[in-house]
Structure formats: C-alpha cells, structure tokens
Motif scaffolding. Sequence first.
Motif, PDB file in Angstrom:
ATOM      1  N   ALA A  58      -4.012  11.631   2.351  1.00  0.00           N
ATOM      2  CA  ALA A  58      -4.641   9.840   2.004  1.00  0.00           C
ATOM      3  C   ALA A  58      -3.546   9.167   2.432  1.00  0.00           C
ATOM      4  CB  ALA A  58      -4.354  10.193   0.341  1.00  0.00           C
ATOM      5  N   ILE A  59      -3.019   9.262   2.859  1.00  0.00           N
ATOM      6  CA  ILE A  59      -1.669   8.906   3.766  1.00  0.00           C
ATOM      7  C   ILE A  59      -2.606   8.527   5.737  1.00  0.00           C
ATOM      8  CG2 ILE A  59       0.298   8.470   5.720  1.00  0.00           C
ATOM      9  CD1 ILE A  59       1.525  10.061   3.347  1.00  0.00           C
ATOM     10  N   ARG A  60      -3.224   9.243   5.916  1.00  0.00           N
ATOM     11  CA  ARG A  60      -3.618   9.361   7.190  1.00  0.00           C
ATOM     12  C   ARG A  60      -4.782   8.034   7.240  1.00  0.00           C
ATOM     13  NH1 ARG A  60      -1.379  12.587  10.772  1.00  0.00           N
ATOM     14  NH2 ARG A  60       0.058  14.552  10.133  1.00  0.00           N
ATOM     15  N   GLU A  61      -5.914   8.647   5.919  1.00  0.00           N
ATOM     16  CA  GLU A  61      -7.116   7.875   5.636  1.00  0.00           C
ATOM     17  C   GLU A  61      -6.660   6.691   5.271  1.00  0.00           C
ATOM     18  OE1 GLU A  61      -9.227  10.765   3.273  1.00  0.00           O
ATOM     19  OE2 GLU A  61      -9.671  12.765   5.087  1.00  0.00           O
ATOM     20  N   ARG A  62      -6.079   6.145   4.660  1.00  0.00           N
ATOM     21  CA  ARG A  62      -5.772   4.826   3.495  1.00  0.00           C
ATOM     22  C   ARG A  62      -5.061   4.804   4.278  1.00  0.00           C
ATOM     23  NH1 ARG A  62      -5.146   6.788  -2.496  1.00  0.00           N
ATOM     24  NH2 ARG A  62      -6.591   8.216  -3.053  1.00  0.00           N
ATOM     25  N   LEU A  63      -3.797   4.458   5.050  1.00  0.00           N
ATOM     26  CA  LEU A  63      -2.816   3.612   5.689  1.00  0.00           C
ATOM     27  C   LEU A  63      -3.385   4.039   7.322  1.00  0.00           C
ATOM     28  CD1 LEU A  63      -0.072   4.366   3.307  1.00  0.00           C
ATOM     29  CD2 LEU A  63      -1.580   2.537   3.384  1.00  0.00           C
ATOM     30  N   ASP A  64      -4.190   5.243   7.617  1.00  0.00           N
ATOM     31  CA  ASP A  64      -4.059   5.031   8.939  1.00  0.00           C
ATOM     32  C   ASP A  64      -2.229   5.055   9.832  1.00  0.00           C
ATOM     33  OD1 ASP A  64      -5.613   5.307  11.244  1.00  0.00           O
ATOM     34  OD2 ASP A  64      -5.325   2.703  11.791  1.00  0.00           O
ATOM     35  N   MET A  65      -1.714   6.185   9.114  1.00  0.00           N
ATOM     36  CA  MET A  65      -0.595   6.451  10.127  1.00  0.00           C
ATOM     37  C   MET A  65       0.758   7.589   9.645  1.00  0.00           C
ATOM     38  SD  MET A  65       2.519   4.912   7.116  1.00  0.00           S
ATOM     39  CE  MET A  65       0.810   2.758   7.333  1.00  0.00           C
ATOM     40  N   SER A  66       0.583   8.465  10.407  1.00  0.00           N
ATOM     41  CA  SER A  66       0.941   9.543  10.244  1.00  0.00           C
ATOM     42  C   SER A  66       2.144   9.824   9.340  1.00  0.00           C
ATOM     43  CB  SER A  66       1.599   9.961  11.640  1.00  0.00           C
ATOM     44  OG  SER A  66       3.452   9.851  11.677  1.00  0.00           O
ATOM     45  N   PRO A  67       1.722  10.960   8.334  1.00  0.00           N
ATOM     46  CA  PRO A  67       3.427  11.108   7.208  1.00  0.00           C
ATOM     47  C   PRO A  67       4.799  10.773   7.688  1.00  0.00           C
ATOM     48  CG  PRO A  67       1.367  13.238   7.362  1.00  0.00           C
ATOM     49  CD  PRO A  67       1.072  12.038   8.464  1.00  0.00           C
ATOM     50  N   THR A  68       5.215  11.053   9.303  1.00  0.00           N
ATOM     51  CA  THR A  68       6.115  10.684   9.415  1.00  0.00           C
ATOM     52  C   THR A  68       6.265   9.046   9.568  1.00  0.00           C
ATOM     53  OG1 THR A  68       6.650  12.760  11.285  1.00  0.00           O
ATOM     54  CG2 THR A  68       7.808  11.215  11.602  1.00  0.00           C
ATOM     55  N   ARG A  69       5.430   8.764  10.169  1.00  0.00           N
ATOM     56  CA  ARG A  69       5.871   6.975   9.955  1.00  0.00           C
ATOM     57  C   ARG A  69       5.606   6.817   8.640  1.00  0.00           C
ATOM     58  NH1 ARG A  69       8.206   2.776  12.121  1.00  0.00           N
ATOM     59  NH2 ARG A  69       6.611   0.659  11.236  1.00  0.00           N
ATOM     60  N   TYR A  70       4.633   7.105   7.680  1.00  0.00           N
ATOM     61  CA  TYR A  70       5.192   7.057   5.925  1.00  0.00           C
ATOM     62  C   TYR A  70       6.324   6.227   5.083  1.00  0.00           C
ATOM     63  CZ  TYR A  70       3.609   7.248   1.529  1.00  0.00           C
ATOM     64  OH  TYR A  70       4.018   6.750  -0.140  1.00  0.00           O
ATOM     65  N   TYR A  71       7.084   7.968   6.225  1.00  0.00           N
ATOM     66  CA  TYR A  71       8.026   7.802   5.233  1.00  0.00           C
ATOM     67  C   TYR A  71       8.567   7.284   5.553  1.00  0.00           C
ATOM     68  CZ  TYR A  71       6.054  11.539   2.217  1.00  0.00           C
ATOM     69  OH  TYR A  71       5.468  12.082   1.393  1.00  0.00           O
ATOM     70  N   ALA A  79       0.505  -1.528   0.132  1.00  0.00           N
ATOM     71  CA  ALA A  79      -0.285   0.036   0.166  1.00  0.00           C
ATOM     72  C   ALA A  79       0.840   1.223  -0.087  1.00  0.00           C
ATOM     73  CB  ALA A  79      -1.162   0.325   1.283  1.00  0.00           C
ATOM     74  N   VAL A  80       2.145   1.150   0.495  1.00  0.00           N
ATOM     75  CA  VAL A  80       2.973   2.625   0.658  1.00  0.00           C
ATOM     76  C   VAL A  80       3.614   2.342  -0.691  1.00  0.00           C
ATOM     77  CG1 VAL A  80       5.169   3.004   1.468  1.00  0.00           C
ATOM     78  CG2 VAL A  80       3.476   2.358   3.279  1.00  0.00           C
ATOM     79  N   LEU A  81       3.598   1.506  -1.409  1.00  0.00           N
ATOM     80  CA  LEU A  81       3.932   1.796  -2.655  1.00  0.00           C
ATOM     81  C   LEU A  81       3.368   2.151  -3.658  1.00  0.00           C
ATOM     82  CD1 LEU A  81       6.637  -1.674  -3.226  1.00  0.00           C
ATOM     83  CD2 LEU A  81       7.454   0.974  -2.267  1.00  0.00           C
ATOM     84  N   ALA A  82       1.709   1.226  -3.522  1.00  0.00           N
ATOM     85  CA  ALA A  82       1.297   2.131  -4.448  1.00  0.00           C
ATOM     86  C   ALA A  82       0.593   3.873  -4.609  1.00  0.00           C
ATOM     87  CB  ALA A  82      -0.425   1.433  -4.178  1.00  0.00           C
ATOM     88  N   VAL A  83       0.975   3.867  -3.051  1.00  0.00           N
ATOM     89  CA  VAL A  83       0.177   5.464  -2.529  1.00  0.00           C
ATOM     90  C   VAL A  83       1.223   6.868  -3.465  1.00  0.00           C
ATOM     91  CG1 VAL A  83       1.095   7.575  -0.755  1.00  0.00           C
ATOM     92  CG2 VAL A  83      -0.434   4.882  -0.399  1.00  0.00           C
ATOM     93  N   GLU A  84       3.061   5.971  -3.765  1.00  0.00           N
ATOM     94  CA  GLU A  84       4.019   6.677  -4.131  1.00  0.00           C
ATOM     95  C   GLU A  84       4.169   6.314  -6.314  1.00  0.00           C
ATOM     96  OE1 GLU A  84       6.036   8.322  -2.906  1.00  0.00           O
ATOM     97  OE2 GLU A  84       5.856   8.496  -1.203  1.00  0.00           O
ATOM     98  N   ARG A  85       3.319   5.784  -6.105  1.00  0.00           N
ATOM     99  CA  ARG A  85       3.286   5.378  -8.080  1.00  0.00           C
ATOM    100  C   ARG A  85       1.728   6.044  -8.230  1.00  0.00           C
ATOM    101  NH1 ARG A  85       2.858   0.063  -6.821  1.00  0.00           N
ATOM    102  NH2 ARG A  85       0.670   0.104  -6.609  1.00  0.00           N
ATOM    103  N   ARG A  86       1.448   6.856  -7.762  1.00  0.00           N
ATOM    104  CA  ARG A  86       0.123   8.115  -7.972  1.00  0.00           C
ATOM    105  C   ARG A  86       0.378   9.122  -7.726  1.00  0.00           C
ATOM    106  NH1 ARG A  86      -5.197   9.531  -4.993  1.00  0.00           N
ATOM    107  NH2 ARG A  86      -5.890  10.931  -6.495  1.00  0.00           N
ATOM    108  N   GLY A  87       0.044   9.850  -9.073  1.00  0.00           N
ATOM    109  CA  GLY A  87       0.731  11.376  -9.059  1.00  0.00           C
ATOM    110  C   GLY A  87      -0.453  12.393  -8.190  1.00  0.00           C
ATOM    111  N   TRP A  88       0.584  13.068  -7.694  1.00  0.00           N
ATOM    112  CA  TRP A  88      -0.263  13.901  -6.211  1.00  0.00           C
ATOM    113  C   TRP A  88      -0.713  15.142  -6.617  1.00  0.00           C
ATOM    114  CZ3 TRP A  88      -3.044  11.059  -2.542  1.00  0.00           C
ATOM    115  CH2 TRP A  88      -2.588  10.228  -3.082  1.00  0.00           C
TER     116      TRP A  88
END
Length: 88
Positions: free
Chosen positions: A41-54, A23-32
């Motif tokens: 999208a990181i908070r809503e779809r992945l239920d994590m903070s952007p810091t944890r995501y990165y 799911a993390v890689l899928a978010v990066e594939r998408r253009g924003w």
Amino acid sequence: MSAHADADAEADDGGGLSERDRAVLAVERRGWSGPGEKERAIRERLDMSPTRYYQLLNALLDDPRALAHDPVTVNRLRRLREAHRAHR
C-alpha cells in the motif's frame, strides 16, 4: 531538503499538513493484516519506499501540526516509539 521543508513546500494552506503527510497518517490509522500488505500500500498509494515512509512518519510524530490533525494516531505512535526506545 528536510522532511519538514518538503512538507511545507507541499502544504495546502501554508500552515497545515501537506496532502502527502495526511496520507501517511491515514495509512497508519488503518489496521493491516501483515507487513507485506502495508508495504504494498505504501508503494502503490504513496509512491514511495517503505524506508522513506518511515522517515517521514517519524518526523511527523514530532510535528505539532500532525498532533493537531490526528491526535489519537500520533499519540499512539509516540507511545510505541517511546516503548521501543526504552526497550533498547
């Protein structure tokens, strides 16, 4: 627990990426259109903070399973990371 240990615990088949890692890689594939939309999208779809995501994303860039799963995205992000490091 490390990011890789977390991922191993959530892996579908024991040898591949976890659903969260894919799911993390899928978010990066998408253009924003902007950082605000991506952070929402990181908070809503992945239920994590952007810091944890990165943090997870950075660990994935060094994971050969991520490269095998999505070589185009991983190689693009590795190039960006190296360019950023060289610029410092």
